[in-house]
Enzyme design. Structure first.
Site, short mmCIF file in Angstrom:
data_model
loop_
_atom_site.label_atom_id
_atom_site.label_comp_id
_atom_site.label_asym_id
_atom_site.label_seq_id
_atom_site.Cartn_x
_atom_site.Cartn_y
_atom_site.Cartn_z
N ARG A 109 0.70 -1.27 0.02
CA ARG A 109 0.06 -0.19 0.07
C ARG A 109 0.85 1.40 0.14
NH1 ARG A 109 -3.44 -0.85 5.56
NH2 ARG A 109 -4.56 0.98 4.73
N ALA A 238 -13.30 -12.51 22.20
CA ALA A 238 -14.00 -13.56 22.65
C ALA A 238 -14.82 -13.42 24.05
CB ALA A 238 -13.05 -14.79 22.61
N ASP A 269 -14.58 -4.17 13.35
CA ASP A 269 -15.63 -3.03 12.39
C ASP A 269 -17.09 -3.47 12.72
OD1 ASP A 269 -12.96 -2.17 11.63
OD2 ASP A 269 -12.87 -3.71 10.05
O1 KDG Z 1 -10.35 -4.25 10.38
C1 KDG Z 1 -9.90 -5.00 9.51
C2 KDG Z 1 -8.98 -4.28 8.69
O2 KDG Z 1 -7.69 -4.34 9.56
C3 KDG Z 1 -8.57 -4.87 7.32
O3 KDG Z 1 -9.88 -4.60 6.62
C4 KDG Z 1 -7.44 -4.36 6.72
O4 KDG Z 1 -8.00 -1.93 7.14
C5 KDG Z 1 -7.19 -2.72 6.99
C6 KDG Z 1 -5.78 -2.32 7.61
O5 KDG Z 1 -5.43 -1.54 7.15
O6 KDG Z 1 -5.17 -2.96 8.06
#
Ligand code: KDG
Length: 328
Positions: A109, A238, A269
């Protein structure tokens, strides 16, 4: 009925390539592609619960960017303020799957389209009228780690939210592949001080509040409240979740039992989406936490970050007496 979105969120939506074989990445041969990205997951979660949502971000002019836009649009998320970049690719993440121990995540990224998010993107959203009826802004600790311009975009979003009287939620979402704890902590602490609702795991709160992750959850939540927000939410996996409000009330909810954890990523999320949606409907802390925990359970029972996010009907069933059977 509000004219535009009730919830605005911003960040980087990326494509997750998830190994289909269990074991080390080196031996994985097939991958399944999913749309991912914490804020986009929350956007879809809240949209499935039938609140209008807009996502602000950037994707590349490539197949992955198209896949993301189609997915978000298909879920009813307003993507009119998403920019399509000509000269930068849509970001990817690759995740291995292990039956034991944490699964490694690799990010592709840096220099991505999504990381070029900037204050202009928020100004475009404003011009498009997306903030006119908005009530809630959701941000995460991932976005300020992406680039200087993405961090400035978060600042711009906060300014607009304050001017418009929006409630602001912040998911700490510390991503150690993006920055070091000592870089992240002061920035996340500052954002915590300017949010109304702050969500995090014990580990994340420990880093931000300068405590130990082994401290009692109630002490961790109290340390978040000391930084300024009115509500601190602890995601306990959990063990469910805890909500603490300024003024003293602390409530806890156990997780719903899930016999088969198919894919735990995205549960946090889903929890956030459940909380926001319930609060948009005027639910009290108790009910909002119940909804959040139910959404978290639904998310772990499906592969990919977004697939398991419940619809209103699914959520109602999960919360009913016989709902548990559906996730066994
Ligand atoms: O909460 C899930 C995220 O970690 C995943 O979708 C990827 O957004 C993300 C990240 O930057 O790690």
């Amino acid at each position: 009925v509000p004219a535009g979105p009730e919830l605005i969120t911003l960040g980087e939506c990326l494509v997750a390539l998830v190994a289909q074989q269990q074991g080390p990445l080196a031996d994985a041969v097939t991958f399944r592609a999913f749309a991912a990205g914490s804020e986009a997951n929350v956007a879809v979660g809240v949209a499935r619960l039938e609140h209008p949502v807009a996502f602000v971000g950037r994707v590349g002019r490539d197949g992955f960017g198209s896949a993301i836009l189609r997915r978000l649009r298909g879920e009813g998320v307003d993507v009119s303020a998403v920019a399509v970049e000509e000269s930068a690719p849509t970001a990817l993440l690759v995740r291995e799957r292990r039956a034991i121990g944490p699964s490694e995540v690799l990010y592709y990224r840096s220099g991505s389209a999504g990381s070029r998010l900037s204050p202009e993107d928020l100004d475009r959203a404003l011009e498009l009228g997306l903030l006119a009826g908005a009530r809630w802004l959701h941000i995460t600790g991932i976005t300020p780690a992406l680039s200087a311009s993405a961090r400035a975009a978060v600042e711009r979003a906060l300014e607009l939210a304050r001017a418009g009287g929006l409630t602001v939620s912040l998911d700490l979402n510390l991503r150690r592949k993006l920055w070091r704890d000592d870089e992240a902590a002061p920035i996340l602490r500052d954002l915590t001080g300017r949010a109304d609702v702050v969500l995090g795991s014990p580990n994340e709160v420990a880093v931000v509040a300068g405590r130990s992750a082994d401290d009692q959850p109630s002490a961790l939540a109290a340390s978040v409240l000391e930084l300024g927000p009115t509500i601190a939410l602890l995601k306990l996996g959990a063990d469910g979740g805890m909500a603490a409000a300024r003024g003293g009330s602390v409530i806890e909810r156990p997780a719903l039992p899930v016999a088969m954890v198919v894919d735990p990523v995205g549960a946090g999320d889903a929890f956030t989406a459940g909380w926001i949606s319930a609060q948009l409907e005027g639910a009290d802390l108790d009910e909002a936490l119940e909804v959040a925990v139910a959404c978290g359970a639904a998310a772990v029972a499906a592969e990919g970050d977004m697939s398991g996010l419940p619809t209103r009907a699914e959520l109602a069933h999960l919360r009913s007496a016989d709902g548990i059977d559906t996730i066994r």
